[in-house]
Design a protein around this motif. Structure first.
Motif, PDB file in Angstrom:
ATOM      1  N   LEU A  52     -43.362  44.856 -57.193  1.00 24.52           N
ATOM      2  CA  LEU A  52     -42.279  44.215 -56.435  1.00 24.52           C
ATOM      3  C   LEU A  52     -41.415  45.289 -55.794  1.00 24.52           C
ATOM      4  O   LEU A  52     -40.434  45.754 -56.369  1.00 24.52           O
ATOM      5  CB  LEU A  52     -41.445  43.320 -57.357  1.00 24.52           C
ATOM      6  N   THR A  53     -41.784  45.716 -54.595  1.00 24.22           N
ATOM      7  CA  THR A  53     -41.092  46.820 -53.921  1.00 24.22           C
ATOM      8  C   THR A  53     -40.374  46.391 -52.645  1.00 24.22           C
ATOM      9  O   THR A  53     -39.703  47.213 -52.026  1.00 24.22           O
ATOM     10  CB  THR A  53     -42.098  47.931 -53.584  1.00 24.22           C
ATOM     11  N   SER A  54     -40.549  45.134 -52.226  1.00 25.43           N
ATOM     12  CA  SER A  54     -39.922  44.679 -50.977  1.00 25.43           C
ATOM     13  C   SER A  54     -38.406  44.630 -51.129  1.00 25.43           C
ATOM     14  O   SER A  54     -37.888  44.145 -52.128  1.00 25.43           O
ATOM     15  CB  SER A  54     -40.453  43.295 -50.593  1.00 25.43           C
ATOM     16  N   ASN A  55     -37.713  45.126 -50.135  1.00 24.30           N
ATOM     17  CA  ASN A  55     -36.260  45.204 -50.190  1.00 24.30           C
ATOM     18  C   ASN A  55     -35.646  43.821 -50.027  1.00 24.30           C
ATOM     19  O   ASN A  55     -35.829  43.153 -49.006  1.00 24.30           O
ATOM     20  CB  ASN A  55     -35.760  46.131 -49.079  1.00 24.30           C
ATOM     21  N   ASP A  56     -34.914  43.365 -51.041  1.00 22.28           N
ATOM     22  CA  ASP A  56     -34.222  42.076 -50.948  1.00 22.28           C
ATOM     23  C   ASP A  56     -32.771  42.243 -50.506  1.00 22.28           C
ATOM     24  O   ASP A  56     -32.049  41.261 -50.350  1.00 22.28           O
ATOM     25  CB  ASP A  56     -34.276  41.339 -52.278  1.00 22.28           C
ATOM     26  N   GLY A  57     -32.324  43.463 -50.316  1.00 23.90           N
ATOM     27  CA  GLY A  57     -30.979  43.719 -49.813  1.00 23.90           C
ATOM     28  C   GLY A  57     -29.895  43.699 -50.862  1.00 23.90           C
ATOM     29  O   GLY A  57     -28.762  44.115 -50.591  1.00 23.90           O
TER      30      GLY A  57
END
Length: 311
Positions: A52-57
């Motif tokens: 889980l590396t996607s940037n959620d901000g």
């Protein structure tokens, strides 16, 4: 920048903290335990998922607000720290994140994680600490009294010895009384602590149902779009999103495509940016939603992400 400090601050409030291009720290509730006369209060157990590396901000926005930076400046600082972390792991060094855990690569190149337990990130357990209850020593005190009496020097007459034995008998009775009183006090205290623990667990469960993490996962770092928060009017609260479309017609095509493939897609309310989002499905359990997200990203749609709505 002490990135682990900001991660620790968010772990008190959220169950998933994503470090862009590095991985995510996940938490789940762990009940109180009693092991080997040691009481452990309820807490949050921390795990690490390198997929889980996607940037959620969430993390970048928190850093920007805390340090008074723009979102882009905070994102650049985070990426610098991440590069140094990756460099340490590539050199097969152990990465120590204060109050969070220890990271290191195994022989296959996968990242291993061992959480630290000296920090409790469960707000509902505030004030509860680990303590050890001493064992009952009644029999040991009796044995000590007998040994003391047997080792007493015979330098007195039988009449005096009888008097001495009487004194030792009274001393033994006094010691046993003190021991029994201590045990009774400890039993009452343990019973009170169990009741307090049960109340704390009930309150924690109720609070957990009221507290929902607000975070939107993206495949790329958000520049023009900030984090999206969906105001849902019903449960479930976790949506695995297949895509967001500017044209409503494209969203309808996606709905038909997913229905043909056997899914039960859902149309979400348009965002304030006018995007029409289509979800594979919805869940009330964060764990089930994340498991389905991993599956669908690997087999169906690598661009899918997880959307968490508000109550």
């Amino acid at each position: 920048m002490q990135l682990e400090h900001y991660i620790g601050e968010l772990l008190y409030r959220y169950s998933c903290i994503t470090v862009p291009e590095f991985g995510s720290f996940l938490t789940h509730y762990r009940s109180a335990q009693l092991q080997n006369h040691t009481f452990y209060p309820p807490s949050k157990a921390i795990s690490f998922n390198a997929q889980l590396t996607s940037n959620d901000g969430l993390l970048v926005k928190h850093i920007a607000e805390t340090e008074g930076l723009s979102y882009e400046e905070a994102l650049i600082n985070v990426k610098k720290v991440v590069l140094s972390w990756k460099d340490s792991l590539q050199q097969e060094e152990k990465l120590v994140l204060k109050n969070i855990g220890l990271l290191w690569p195994n022989k296959e190149g996968s990242i291993q994680f061992q959480p630290f337990t000296d920090k409790n990130y469960l707000p509902d357990a505030f004030g509860l600490s680990t303590f050890t209850s001493p064992e009952v020593t009644r029999e040991l005190l009796k044995e000590e009294v007998v040994l003391l009496e047997e080792k007493t020097p015979l330098l007195f007459t039988p009449e005096k010895r009888m008097r001495k034995r009487s004194y030792l008998k009274y001393a033994a009775i006094l010691l046993l009384s003190v021991s029994v009183g201590t045990v009774a006090y400890q039993s009452v205290r343990m019973e009170q602590q169990k009741k307090q623990l049960q109340m704390a667990e009930q309150e924690a469960q109720q609070q957990l149902q009221k507290t929902i993490q607000q975070a939107t996962f993206f495949d790329a770092a958000p520049v023009d779009l900030p984090s999206i928060t969906l105001k849902a009017t019903r449960k479930p609260l976790y949506y695995v999103v297949a895509g967001a479309f500017r044209e409503e017609e494209n969203a309808e095509k996606k709905m038909k495509e997913l229905t043909t493939k056997g899914y039960s897609p859902e149309r979400l309310e348009p965002t304030k940016y006018g995007l029409h989002q289509v979800a594979f499905g919805s869940y009330t359990s964060a764990r089930n939603a994340i498991n389905f997200l991993h599956k669908v990203k690997a087999t169906e749609a690598p661009e899918a992400w997880l959307l968490v709505s508000e109550n």
